[in-house]
Write a protein that holds these residues in place. Structure first.
Motif, PDB file in Angstrom:
ATOM      1  N   ALA A  76       1.007  -1.216   0.043  1.00 20.18           N
ATOM      2  CA  ALA A  76      -0.025  -0.044  -0.021  1.00 20.18           C
ATOM      3  C   ALA A  76       0.697   1.202   0.166  1.00 20.18           C
ATOM      4  O   ALA A  76       0.506   2.207  -0.737  1.00 20.18           O
ATOM      5  N   ARG A  77       1.919   1.187   0.636  1.00 18.59           N
ATOM      6  CA  ARG A  77       2.843   2.517   0.886  1.00 18.59           C
ATOM      7  C   ARG A  77       3.673   2.671  -0.330  1.00 18.59           C
ATOM      8  O   ARG A  77       3.700   3.573  -1.058  1.00 18.59           O
ATOM      9  N   ALA A  78       4.219   1.504  -1.070  1.00 20.92           N
ATOM     10  CA  ALA A  78       4.736   1.606  -2.272  1.00 20.92           C
ATOM     11  C   ALA A  78       3.769   2.201  -3.560  1.00 20.92           C
ATOM     12  O   ALA A  78       4.294   2.783  -4.145  1.00 20.92           O
ATOM     13  N   ARG A  79       2.604   1.763  -3.365  1.00 25.41           N
ATOM     14  CA  ARG A  79       1.746   2.115  -4.512  1.00 25.41           C
ATOM     15  C   ARG A  79       1.247   3.624  -4.267  1.00 25.41           C
ATOM     16  O   ARG A  79       1.337   4.200  -5.285  1.00 25.41           O
ATOM     17  N   ALA A  80       1.144   3.935  -3.158  1.00 26.67           N
ATOM     18  CA  ALA A  80       0.919   5.288  -2.807  1.00 26.67           C
ATOM     19  C   ALA A  80       2.040   6.450  -3.240  1.00 26.67           C
ATOM     20  O   ALA A  80       1.884   7.194  -3.915  1.00 26.67           O
ATOM     21  N   GLY A  81       3.102   5.771  -3.049  1.00 27.98           N
ATOM     22  CA  GLY A  81       4.489   6.451  -3.464  1.00 27.98           C
ATOM     23  C   GLY A  81       4.426   6.682  -4.949  1.00 27.98           C
ATOM     24  O   GLY A  81       5.030   7.514  -5.479  1.00 27.98           O
ATOM     25  N   ALA A  82       4.401   5.522  -5.447  1.00 30.93           N
ATOM     26  CA  ALA A  82       4.267   5.448  -7.064  1.00 30.93           C
ATOM     27  C   ALA A  82       3.385   6.269  -7.586  1.00 30.93           C
ATOM     28  O   ALA A  82       3.599   6.938  -8.503  1.00 30.93           O
ATOM     29  N   THR A  83       1.991   6.339  -6.949  1.00 32.80           N
ATOM     30  CA  THR A  83       1.115   7.210  -7.629  1.00 32.80           C
ATOM     31  C   THR A  83       1.347   8.514  -7.122  1.00 32.80           C
ATOM     32  O   THR A  83       1.118   9.475  -8.266  1.00 32.80           O
ATOM     33  N   GLN A  84       1.824   9.010  -6.228  1.00 32.04           N
ATOM     34  CA  GLN A  84       2.312  10.233  -5.897  1.00 32.04           C
ATOM     35  C   GLN A  84       3.360  10.742  -6.874  1.00 32.04           C
ATOM     36  O   GLN A  84       3.590  12.012  -7.517  1.00 32.04           O
ATOM     37  N   ALA A  85       4.324   9.836  -7.015  1.00 31.38           N
ATOM     38  CA  ALA A  85       5.582  10.126  -8.020  1.00 31.38           C
ATOM     39  C   ALA A  85       5.095  10.236  -9.274  1.00 31.38           C
ATOM     40  O   ALA A  85       5.590  11.192 -10.049  1.00 31.38           O
ATOM     41  N   ALA A  87       2.249  11.458 -10.354  1.00 32.93           N
ATOM     42  CA  ALA A  87       1.491  12.714 -10.559  1.00 32.93           C
ATOM     43  C   ALA A  87       2.331  13.745 -10.685  1.00 32.93           C
ATOM     44  O   ALA A  87       2.497  14.731 -11.541  1.00 32.93           O
ATOM     45  N   ALA A  88       3.606  13.831  -9.818  1.00 35.51           N
ATOM     46  CA  ALA A  88       4.733  14.774  -9.839  1.00 35.51           C
ATOM     47  C   ALA A  88       5.377  14.812 -11.219  1.00 35.51           C
ATOM     48  O   ALA A  88       5.745  15.889 -11.758  1.00 35.51           O
ATOM     49  N   SER A  89       5.827  13.546 -11.697  1.00 37.18           N
ATOM     50  CA  SER A  89       6.507  13.502 -13.051  1.00 37.18           C
ATOM     51  C   SER A  89       5.589  13.808 -14.270  1.00 37.18           C
ATOM     52  O   SER A  89       6.039  14.403 -15.118  1.00 37.18           O
ATOM     53  N   MET A  99      11.548  12.589 -12.356  1.00 37.00           N
ATOM     54  CA  MET A  99      11.615  11.220 -13.028  1.00 37.00           C
ATOM     55  C   MET A  99      12.286  10.266 -12.328  1.00 37.00           C
ATOM     56  O   MET A  99      11.875   9.272 -12.146  1.00 37.00           O
ATOM     57  N   VAL A 100      13.682  10.781 -11.674  1.00 40.18           N
ATOM     58  CA  VAL A 100      14.326   9.900 -10.878  1.00 40.18           C
ATOM     59  C   VAL A 100      13.434   9.358  -9.823  1.00 40.18           C
ATOM     60  O   VAL A 100      13.397   8.135  -9.438  1.00 40.18           O
ATOM     61  N   GLN A 101      12.959  10.166  -9.237  1.00 43.78           N
ATOM     62  CA  GLN A 101      11.631   9.822  -7.910  1.00 43.78           C
ATOM     63  C   GLN A 101      10.965   8.837  -8.258  1.00 43.78           C
ATOM     64  O   GLN A 101      10.594   7.837  -7.723  1.00 43.78           O
ATOM     65  N   ARG A 102      10.247   9.113  -9.651  1.00 41.35           N
ATOM     66  CA  ARG A 102       9.482   8.208 -10.129  1.00 41.35           C
ATOM     67  C   ARG A 102       9.867   6.562 -10.495  1.00 41.35           C
ATOM     68  O   ARG A 102       9.339   5.811 -10.002  1.00 41.35           O
ATOM     69  N   ILE A 103      10.999   6.811 -11.085  1.00 39.66           N
ATOM     70  CA  ILE A 103      11.715   5.440 -11.180  1.00 39.66           C
ATOM     71  C   ILE A 103      11.842   4.603  -9.892  1.00 39.66           C
ATOM     72  O   ILE A 103      11.711   3.662  -9.913  1.00 39.66           O
ATOM     73  N   GLN A 182      16.961  11.149 -18.188  1.00 39.28           N
ATOM     74  CA  GLN A 182      17.263  10.059 -17.573  1.00 39.28           C
ATOM     75  C   GLN A 182      16.770   8.559 -18.098  1.00 39.28           C
ATOM     76  O   GLN A 182      15.793   8.391 -18.719  1.00 39.28           O
ATOM     77  N   PHE A 183      17.827   7.670 -17.914  1.00 39.59           N
ATOM     78  CA  PHE A 183      17.454   6.447 -18.374  1.00 39.59           C
ATOM     79  C   PHE A 183      16.388   5.793 -17.238  1.00 39.59           C
ATOM     80  O   PHE A 183      16.499   6.018 -16.309  1.00 39.59           O
ATOM     81  N   PHE A 184      15.612   4.705 -17.628  1.00 38.02           N
ATOM     82  CA  PHE A 184      14.730   4.146 -16.797  1.00 38.02           C
ATOM     83  C   PHE A 184      15.391   2.794 -16.451  1.00 38.02           C
ATOM     84  O   PHE A 184      15.344   1.692 -17.355  1.00 38.02           O
ATOM     85  N   GLN A 185      16.135   2.656 -15.393  1.00 32.94           N
ATOM     86  CA  GLN A 185      16.906   1.509 -15.022  1.00 32.94           C
ATOM     87  C   GLN A 185      16.122   0.946 -13.668  1.00 32.94           C
ATOM     88  O   GLN A 185      15.948   1.561 -12.942  1.00 32.94           O
TER      89      GLN A 185
END
Length: 200
Positions: A76-85, A87-89, A99-103, A182-185
C-alpha cells in the motif's frame, strides 16, 4: 570572374550549408525528444495498469493471508508512493528529479509485489484460486510489457543523449537548450517479474 565574387559565392554556399545542417540537426533533436516522450508515455501507461491491478491482487491474497499485514502495508505504501511520484513527473515531464523519484518509487512498488507474491507461496489454497491465477498472469504480462517499453525508451534516450553530446550537434543542442534525459533502470530487486512457483 572576379576573385571577390568567387569568394563571396563560396562564403554564401558555406553559410547556406551551415544553415541547412543546423535545421536538419535541430529537426533530428526534436524528433528524438518526441520519441523519448512517446517512449516514456508507453511506460507510464503500463505502470498505471500495474498500479490499478495492485488493489485486486492485494485483496485476493489478503483473503487467504490476512495476518500478513506488514506485506500488505508495504504494498500500500509503495503504491501510494508510486502514484504520488507519477503525478509529480506527469505534472512536469521535463523535471529530471521528478523522473528519478518516479523510477525509484516504481522500483519500490515492483519489489513490494515480489514480496507479496513470495508471501502467496505459503498458501496452497491461494495458489489454486482462479482469481489469483488470473491476476498473477495479468501482472506477469504487464511486467513483460513494462520491460519492453523500458527497453524501447532507454534505446531512444541513448540515441538522444548521444546526439546531444556529440560534436558538432552539441552546438545546436546547447543553443536550443536540449537537455539529456534520464534512463529508466530497474534496481536489482525489481529486475525479475514477480513469479510464483507452482511446482510445489
Amino acid at each position: 570572374m572576379n576573385p571577390w565574387v568567387v569568394a563571396l559565392i563560396i562564403v554564401l554556399v558555406v553559410i547556406v550549408l551551415l544553415i541547412l545542417w543546423g535545421i536538419a540537426t535541430y529537426n533530428t533533436l526534436v524528433s528524438l525528444r518526441n520519441r523519448v516522450a512517446n517512449g516514456w508515455s508507453q511506460i507510464d501507461v503500463q505502470l498505471k495498469q500495474r498500479s490499478d491491478l495492485v488493489p485486486n491482487l492485494v485483496q485476493t491474497v489478503k483473503g487467504y493471508a490476512s495476518h500478513e499485514s506488514s506485506v500488505f502495508e508495504e504494498v500500500a505504501r509503495a503504491r501510494a508512493g508510486a502514484t504520488q511520484a507519477a503525478a509529480a513527473s506527469n505534472a512536469d515531464p521535463g523535471d529530471r528529479q521528478a523522473m528519478v523519484q518516479r523510477i525509484q518509487a516504481e522500483n519500490k512498488l515492483g519489489q513490494s509485489l515480489v514480496n507479496l507474491m513470495a508471501t502467496a507461496e505459503a498458501y496452497p489454497e491461494l495458489k489454486a484460486n482462479q482469481n489469483f491465477l488470473d491476476l498473477q498472469a495479468q501482472l506477469k504480462e504487464l511486467e513483460q510489457k513494462i520491460a519492453y517499453a523500458r527497453q524501447f525508451y532507454n534505446d531512444v534516450a541513448q540515441k538522444f543523449n548521444i546526439k546531444i553530446e556529440s560534436v558538432p550537434s552539441n552546438i545546436i543542442a546547447g543553443l536550443f537548450n536540449f537537455q539529456q534525459v534520464q534512463f529508466f533502470q530497474a534496481d536489482e530487486a525489481s529486475r525479475q517479474a514477480p513469479q510464483v512457483n507452482f511446482g510445489g
